[in-house]
Design a protein around this motif. Structure first.
Motif, short mmCIF file in Angstrom:
data_model
loop_
_atom_site.label_atom_id
_atom_site.label_comp_id
_atom_site.label_asym_id
_atom_site.label_seq_id
_atom_site.Cartn_x
_atom_site.Cartn_y
_atom_site.Cartn_z
N LYS A 48 0.84 -1.19 0.00
CA LYS A 48 0.00 0.00 0.00
C LYS A 48 0.87 1.24 0.00
CE LYS A 48 -3.84 2.28 2.30
NZ LYS A 48 -3.89 3.24 1.26
N ILE A 49 0.98 1.85 -1.16
CA ILE A 49 1.64 3.15 -1.29
C ILE A 49 0.53 4.15 -1.59
CG2 ILE A 49 3.26 4.56 -2.65
CD1 ILE A 49 4.69 2.45 -0.95
N ASP A 50 0.35 5.12 -0.71
CA ASP A 50 -0.74 6.09 -0.89
C ASP A 50 -0.38 7.20 -1.86
OD1 ASP A 50 -2.60 5.03 1.19
OD2 ASP A 50 -0.91 5.51 2.51
N LYS A 51 0.87 7.66 -1.78
CA LYS A 51 1.31 8.78 -2.62
C LYS A 51 2.73 8.51 -3.10
CE LYS A 51 -2.23 11.64 -1.62
NZ LYS A 51 -2.33 12.61 -0.55
N VAL A 52 3.01 9.08 -4.26
CA VAL A 52 4.37 9.13 -4.79
C VAL A 52 4.74 10.61 -4.82
CG1 VAL A 52 5.85 8.74 -6.78
CG2 VAL A 52 4.15 7.02 -6.15
N ALA A 53 5.89 10.95 -4.25
CA ALA A 53 6.37 12.33 -4.24
C ALA A 53 7.53 12.44 -5.22
CB ALA A 53 6.82 12.74 -2.84
N GLY A 54 7.41 13.33 -6.18
CA GLY A 54 8.46 13.55 -7.17
C GLY A 54 9.13 14.88 -6.94
N ILE A 55 10.46 14.87 -7.03
CA ILE A 55 11.24 16.09 -6.81
C ILE A 55 11.44 16.81 -8.14
CG2 ILE A 55 13.46 17.00 -6.04
CD1 ILE A 55 13.66 14.57 -4.15
N GLU A 56 11.21 18.11 -8.11
CA GLU A 56 11.33 18.95 -9.31
C GLU A 56 12.69 18.76 -9.97
OE1 GLU A 56 10.74 23.63 -10.45
OE2 GLU A 56 10.00 22.94 -8.54
N ARG A 58 12.69 16.53 -13.15
CA ARG A 58 12.59 15.21 -13.79
C ARG A 58 11.91 14.20 -12.87
NH1 ARG A 58 17.02 17.76 -15.42
NH2 ARG A 58 18.24 16.95 -13.69
N GLY A 59 11.95 14.43 -11.57
CA GLY A 59 11.22 13.58 -10.64
C GLY A 59 9.71 13.67 -10.82
N PHE A 60 9.23 14.78 -11.41
CA PHE A 60 7.80 14.88 -11.73
C PHE A 60 7.42 13.86 -12.80
CE2 PHE A 60 7.33 19.73 -10.77
CZ PHE A 60 7.65 19.51 -9.45
N ILE A 61 8.26 13.76 -13.81
CA ILE A 61 7.98 12.85 -14.93
C ILE A 61 7.98 11.42 -14.43
CG2 ILE A 61 8.83 12.02 -17.15
CD1 ILE A 61 10.13 14.91 -17.40
N LEU A 62 9.05 11.05 -13.74
CA LEU A 62 9.16 9.68 -13.21
C LEU A 62 8.12 9.41 -12.14
CD1 LEU A 62 13.02 9.47 -12.94
CD2 LEU A 62 11.57 8.09 -14.45
N PHE A 74 -0.18 11.64 -6.54
CA PHE A 74 1.14 12.24 -6.81
C PHE A 74 1.27 13.56 -6.06
CE2 PHE A 74 3.90 15.14 -9.17
CZ PHE A 74 5.06 14.41 -9.12
N VAL A 75 2.44 13.77 -5.45
CA VAL A 75 2.75 15.00 -4.72
C VAL A 75 4.00 15.63 -5.33
CG1 VAL A 75 3.40 15.99 -2.50
CG2 VAL A 75 1.79 14.08 -2.58
N PRO A 76 3.88 16.84 -5.90
CA PRO A 76 5.08 17.51 -6.40
C PRO A 76 5.83 18.20 -5.26
CG PRO A 76 3.14 18.82 -6.91
CD PRO A 76 2.66 17.57 -6.22
N LEU A 77 7.13 17.96 -5.20
CA LEU A 77 8.01 18.67 -4.26
C LEU A 77 8.73 19.71 -5.11
CD1 LEU A 77 9.42 15.70 -2.15
CD2 LEU A 77 7.33 17.05 -1.79
N ARG A 78 8.43 20.99 -4.85
CA ARG A 78 8.86 22.06 -5.74
C ARG A 78 9.86 22.99 -5.08
NH1 ARG A 78 5.32 24.29 -10.11
NH2 ARG A 78 7.46 24.35 -10.88
N LYS A 79 10.57 23.71 -5.91
CA LYS A 79 11.46 24.76 -5.43
C LYS A 79 10.59 25.88 -4.83
CE LYS A 79 15.12 22.77 -7.04
NZ LYS A 79 16.52 22.95 -7.09
N LYS A 80 11.18 26.63 -3.92
CA LYS A 80 10.48 27.68 -3.20
C LYS A 80 9.78 28.66 -4.15
CE LYS A 80 11.31 31.34 0.18
NZ LYS A 80 10.46 31.00 1.27
N GLY A 81 8.54 28.98 -3.79
CA GLY A 81 7.80 30.01 -4.50
C GLY A 81 7.06 29.55 -5.74
#
Length: 175
Positions: A48-56, A58-62, A74-81
């Motif tokens: 059971k994986i509820d969310k996948v977090a991708g780091i800005e 190329r991590g968004f694509i994968l 899916f949860v995007p981890l983004r640069k500030k602002g």
């Protein structure tokens, strides 16, 4: 299929002495991209994986592809602002200074099981910040997965020292 051959190496980018590992060539090849995503998610099939977090960025694509395969959010981890809603943040060290990762404050429900995804791990600073940010939001970070590891820079050890198992599909010596 040897997916490593689909990663282009660009010498002296972004500065002399750096061997840049360009995964966009892998992403542009349908079979290699499919194989890579399948290999990243295979260890989590049936869990059971509820969310996948991708780091800005190329991590968004994968991460999006992995979330789809795992039937997870899916949860995007983004640069500030860069996020339009209320966000929480985590700072991290760069070679020359600091930066911050952010996520929406309501992106995670406390107790959700999250897989963190990025294209490459070098020193591990960005991934470490992502893990700390997800934990701030109440997530249980199950694992971190990467296409490429630069083992000489020690990023995987840094992440494993946080109690997060890591998987890398390929390793390249040098940086």
């Amino acid at each position: 299929m040897d997916i490593k051959k689909y990663v282009r190496t660009i010498p002296d980018y972004p500065k002399p002495g750096i061997m840049f590992r360009d995964v966009t060539t892998l992403m542009g090849h349908p079979q290699a991209f499919r194989r890579a995503v399948d290999e990243l998610v295979q260890p989590f099939a049936g869990l059971k994986i509820d969310k996948v977090a991708g780091i800005e960025a190329r991590g968004f694509i994968l991460g999006g592809a992995c979330a789809h395969q795992l039937s997870a959010g899916f949860v995007p981890l983004r640069k500030k602002g860069k996020l339009p809603y209320k966000a929480i943040s985590q700072s991290y060290e760069l070679e020359y200074g600091t930066d911050e990762l952010e996520m929406h404050e309501d992106a995670i429900v406390a107790g959700e099981r999250v897989l963190i995804v990025d294209d490459l791990i070098a020193t591990g600073g960005t991934a470490e910040a992502g893990i700390k940010l997800l934990r701030k939001g109440g997530a249980i970070v199950e694992a971190a997965v990467f296409l490429v590891d630069l083992p000489e820079l020690g990023g995987c050890k840094k992440i494993e020292d946080l109690g997060v198992p890591t998987t890398c599909l390929m390793r390249f010596d040098g940086h």
